[in-house]
Design a protein around this motif. Sequence first.
Motif, PDB file in Angstrom:
ATOM      1  N   UNK A  59       0.829  -1.209   0.000  1.00  0.00           N
ATOM      2  CA  UNK A  59       0.000   0.000   0.000  1.00  0.00           C
ATOM      3  C   UNK A  59       0.861   1.255   0.000  1.00  0.00           C
ATOM      4  N   UNK A  60       1.998   1.213   0.660  1.00  0.00           N
ATOM      5  CA  UNK A  60       2.923   2.354   0.639  1.00  0.00           C
ATOM      6  C   UNK A  60       3.525   2.487  -0.749  1.00  0.00           C
ATOM      7  N   UNK A  61       3.952   1.374  -1.325  1.00  0.00           N
ATOM      8  CA  UNK A  61       4.427   1.367  -2.707  1.00  0.00           C
ATOM      9  C   UNK A  61       5.845   1.865  -2.893  1.00  0.00           C
ATOM     10  N   UNK A  62       6.388   1.535  -4.034  1.00  0.00           N
ATOM     11  CA  UNK A  62       7.748   1.918  -4.418  1.00  0.00           C
ATOM     12  C   UNK A  62       7.768   3.398  -4.800  1.00  0.00           C
ATOM     13  N   UNK A  63       8.569   4.157  -4.111  1.00  0.00           N
ATOM     14  CA  UNK A  63       8.665   5.599  -4.356  1.00  0.00           C
ATOM     15  C   UNK A  63       9.099   5.916  -5.778  1.00  0.00           C
ATOM     16  N   UNK A  64       9.793   5.019  -6.445  1.00  0.00           N
ATOM     17  CA  UNK A  64      10.256   5.275  -7.813  1.00  0.00           C
ATOM     18  C   UNK A  64       9.097   5.331  -8.796  1.00  0.00           C
ATOM     19  N   UNK A  65       8.015   4.658  -8.447  1.00  0.00           N
ATOM     20  CA  UNK A  65       6.834   4.661  -9.304  1.00  0.00           C
ATOM     21  C   UNK A  65       5.875   5.777  -8.911  1.00  0.00           C
TER      22      UNK A  65
END
Length: 143
Positions: free
Chosen positions: A44-50
């Motif tokens: 839910x936090x997810x990859x910051x690069x995306x």
Amino acid sequence: MDGKYGFDSYERKYAGQKWWEDMKNRTKNKTEIQKDLDRKLIEEIGNWKEKPKINFSVIKKLVERGATIDHWVEIDGYRYNAVMVAGFHKSDEATETICYLIQQFDFIKTEEGGIIDSPLGMSIGNGYSKRTKLILETKTAKD
């Protein structure tokens, strides 16, 4: 958590620190449901690069259902947990998520040898002055 920057790396840096020992103890007895909640939290936090948008209300609900910061993902050869992944995001939602998670779970409070693994160290290192101030206000950091 294998690899050059996996379990062994963290064990060398943080063995004996409460947050690390607590995490190791929690992971020994997790059910598949608990592991799934932990996985969903970091997803839910997810990859910051995306550049995903963090939905804080979903994060809070997952924690209330029993999710912890114990799931680690590999990104570019390094291993990160939910707090660390949120630390790379630049949004206000990420700041809210970090402050909430470090108040819910014991995590890195001081830096070891210049490593910026802690939420405060990451915020200072990335020049996030608003986030740094808010983390200090939680009174969870020691550095």
